[in-house]
Write a protein that holds these residues in place. Structure first.
Motif, PDB file in Angstrom:
ATOM      1  N   UNK A 143       0.790  -1.242   0.101  1.00 57.62           N
ATOM      2  CA  UNK A 143      -0.115  -0.065  -0.009  1.00 57.62           C
ATOM      3  C   UNK A 143       0.594   1.349   0.193  1.00 57.62           C
ATOM      4  N   UNK A 144       0.303   2.421  -0.521  1.00 54.67           N
ATOM      5  CA  UNK A 144       0.790   3.724  -0.364  1.00 54.67           C
ATOM      6  C   UNK A 144      -0.009   4.281   0.596  1.00 54.67           C
ATOM      7  N   UNK A 145       0.478   5.088   1.269  1.00 57.81           N
ATOM      8  CA  UNK A 145      -0.105   6.129   2.213  1.00 57.81           C
ATOM      9  C   UNK A 145       0.509   7.476   2.166  1.00 57.81           C
ATOM     10  N   UNK A 146      -0.268   8.644   2.714  1.00 61.51           N
ATOM     11  CA  UNK A 146       0.473   9.869   2.722  1.00 61.51           C
ATOM     12  C   UNK A 146       0.260  10.475   3.879  1.00 61.51           C
ATOM     13  N   UNK A 147       0.994  11.273   4.578  1.00 64.44           N
ATOM     14  CA  UNK A 147       0.685  12.149   5.706  1.00 64.44           C
ATOM     15  C   UNK A 147       1.133  13.569   5.690  1.00 64.44           C
ATOM     16  N   UNK A 148       0.385  14.632   5.197  1.00 62.47           N
ATOM     17  CA  UNK A 148       0.550  15.989   5.268  1.00 62.47           C
ATOM     18  C   UNK A 148       0.900  16.414   6.656  1.00 62.47           C
ATOM     19  N   UNK A 149       1.351  17.666   6.759  1.00 64.84           N
ATOM     20  CA  UNK A 149       1.875  18.225   7.880  1.00 64.84           C
ATOM     21  C   UNK A 149       0.347  18.543   8.682  1.00 64.84           C
ATOM     22  N   UNK A 150       0.439  18.031   9.993  1.00 66.40           N
ATOM     23  CA  UNK A 150      -0.654  18.455  11.018  1.00 66.40           C
ATOM     24  C   UNK A 150      -1.927  17.500  10.713  1.00 66.40           C
ATOM     25  N   UNK A 151      -1.675  16.551   9.659  1.00 61.68           N
ATOM     26  CA  UNK A 151      -2.864  15.528   9.442  1.00 61.68           C
ATOM     27  C   UNK A 151      -2.420  14.252   9.776  1.00 61.68           C
ATOM     28  N   UNK A 152      -3.507  13.322   9.754  1.00 62.26           N
ATOM     29  CA  UNK A 152      -3.461  11.965   9.918  1.00 62.26           C
ATOM     30  C   UNK A 152      -2.808  11.222   8.717  1.00 62.26           C
ATOM     31  N   UNK A 153      -2.624   9.894   8.663  1.00 61.17           N
ATOM     32  CA  UNK A 153      -2.000   9.044   7.906  1.00 61.17           C
ATOM     33  C   UNK A 153      -3.178   8.703   6.518  1.00 61.17           C
ATOM     34  N   UNK A 154      -3.260   9.077   5.344  1.00 63.42           N
ATOM     35  CA  UNK A 154      -4.210   8.679   4.583  1.00 63.42           C
ATOM     36  C   UNK A 154      -3.704   7.465   3.645  1.00 63.42           C
ATOM     37  N   UNK A 155      -4.797   6.689   3.656  1.00 62.40           N
ATOM     38  CA  UNK A 155      -4.517   5.520   2.304  1.00 62.40           C
ATOM     39  C   UNK A 155      -4.589   5.960   1.092  1.00 62.40           C
ATOM     40  N   UNK A 156      -3.548   5.824   0.190  1.00 61.75           N
ATOM     41  CA  UNK A 156      -3.778   6.461  -1.174  1.00 61.75           C
ATOM     42  C   UNK A 156      -4.272   5.341  -2.175  1.00 61.75           C
ATOM     43  N   UNK A 157      -3.376   4.080  -2.114  1.00 60.63           N
ATOM     44  CA  UNK A 157      -3.599   3.058  -3.103  1.00 60.63           C
ATOM     45  C   UNK A 157      -3.110   1.647  -2.443  1.00 60.63           C
ATOM     46  N   UNK A 158      -3.415   0.552  -3.101  1.00 63.00           N
ATOM     47  CA  UNK A 158      -3.121  -0.743  -2.680  1.00 63.00           C
ATOM     48  C   UNK A 158      -2.957  -1.473  -3.799  1.00 63.00           C
ATOM     49  N   UNK A 159      -2.010  -2.370  -3.699  1.00 63.32           N
ATOM     50  CA  UNK A 159      -2.095  -3.647  -4.832  1.00 63.32           C
ATOM     51  C   UNK A 159      -1.819  -4.943  -4.080  1.00 63.32           C
ATOM     52  N   UNK A 160      -2.668  -5.609  -4.582  1.00 62.29           N
ATOM     53  CA  UNK A 160      -2.563  -7.181  -4.231  1.00 62.29           C
ATOM     54  C   UNK A 160      -1.755  -7.801  -4.866  1.00 62.29           C
ATOM     55  N   UNK A 161      -0.722  -8.237  -4.607  1.00 63.32           N
ATOM     56  CA  UNK A 161       0.433  -8.768  -5.435  1.00 63.32           C
ATOM     57  C   UNK A 161       0.255 -10.377  -6.241  1.00 63.32           C
ATOM     58  N   UNK A 162      -0.625 -10.901  -5.466  1.00 58.22           N
ATOM     59  CA  UNK A 162      -1.183 -12.210  -5.637  1.00 58.22           C
ATOM     60  C   UNK A 162      -2.029 -12.231  -6.941  1.00 58.22           C
ATOM     61  N   UNK A 163      -2.964 -11.304  -7.069  1.00 60.39           N
ATOM     62  CA  UNK A 163      -3.577 -11.332  -8.297  1.00 60.39           C
ATOM     63  C   UNK A 163      -3.891  -9.954  -9.040  1.00 60.39           C
ATOM     64  N   UNK A 164      -3.231  -8.932  -8.585  1.00 68.64           N
ATOM     65  CA  UNK A 164      -3.095  -7.755  -9.495  1.00 68.64           C
ATOM     66  C   UNK A 164      -4.163  -6.448  -9.016  1.00 68.64           C
ATOM     67  N   UNK A 165      -5.185  -6.962  -8.024  1.00 69.65           N
ATOM     68  CA  UNK A 165      -6.195  -6.271  -7.769  1.00 69.65           C
ATOM     69  C   UNK A 165      -5.751  -5.014  -7.017  1.00 69.65           C
TER      70      UNK A 165
END
Length: 126
Positions: free
Chosen positions: A35-57
């Motif tokens: 997964x990719x997450x991001x965190x801007x100053x003063x904010x919580x961590x946000x989920x950006x994207x995810x890939x399931x490597x077993x099937x490419x979802x």
């Protein structure tokens, strides 16, 4: 030892593009979700994207759908995040993270991911 190393961050103007890389080691690449997450100053961590490597979802947060694309190269044990049409609000530290399962539940939930990289800064100027 599991390691995740991000690269590719930088400074870009609004409307521009960047490609982030996450090189993974220490586990069987095809048996995990990344997964990719991001965190801007003063904010919580946000989920950006995810890939399931077993099937490419793939999964995307609402704020990046249609602009970001996640992909995986098993030969290089690397996951990429192609970011297009960048906006100032995309400015954040971007982290990649891995799970030890290929479950499709909660793909953007921070709590499911066990291993984390050190992060790479992305700054989008207006």
């Amino acid at each position: 030892e599991v390691q995740l190393v991000e690269s590719g961050g930088g400074l870009v103007q609004a409307g521009g593009s960047l490609r982030l890389s996450c090189e993974a080691s220490g586990f069987t690449f095809e048996d995990v979700a990344i997964g990719w997450f991001r965190q801007a100053p003063g904010k919580g961590r946000e989920g950006v994207s995810c890939i399931i490597n077993s099937d490419g979802s793939t999964y995307y947060g609402d704020s990046v759908k249609g602009r970001f694309t996640i992909s995986s190269d098993s030969a290089k044990n690397t996951v990429y995040l192609q970011m297009n049409s960048l906006k100032p609000e995309d400015t954040a530290v971007y982290f990649c993270a891995s799970d030890i399962t290929t479950a499709h539940t909660q793909p953007l939930s921070e709590s499911r991911f066990i291993y984390w990289g050190q992060g790479t800064q992305v700054t989008v100027s207006s």
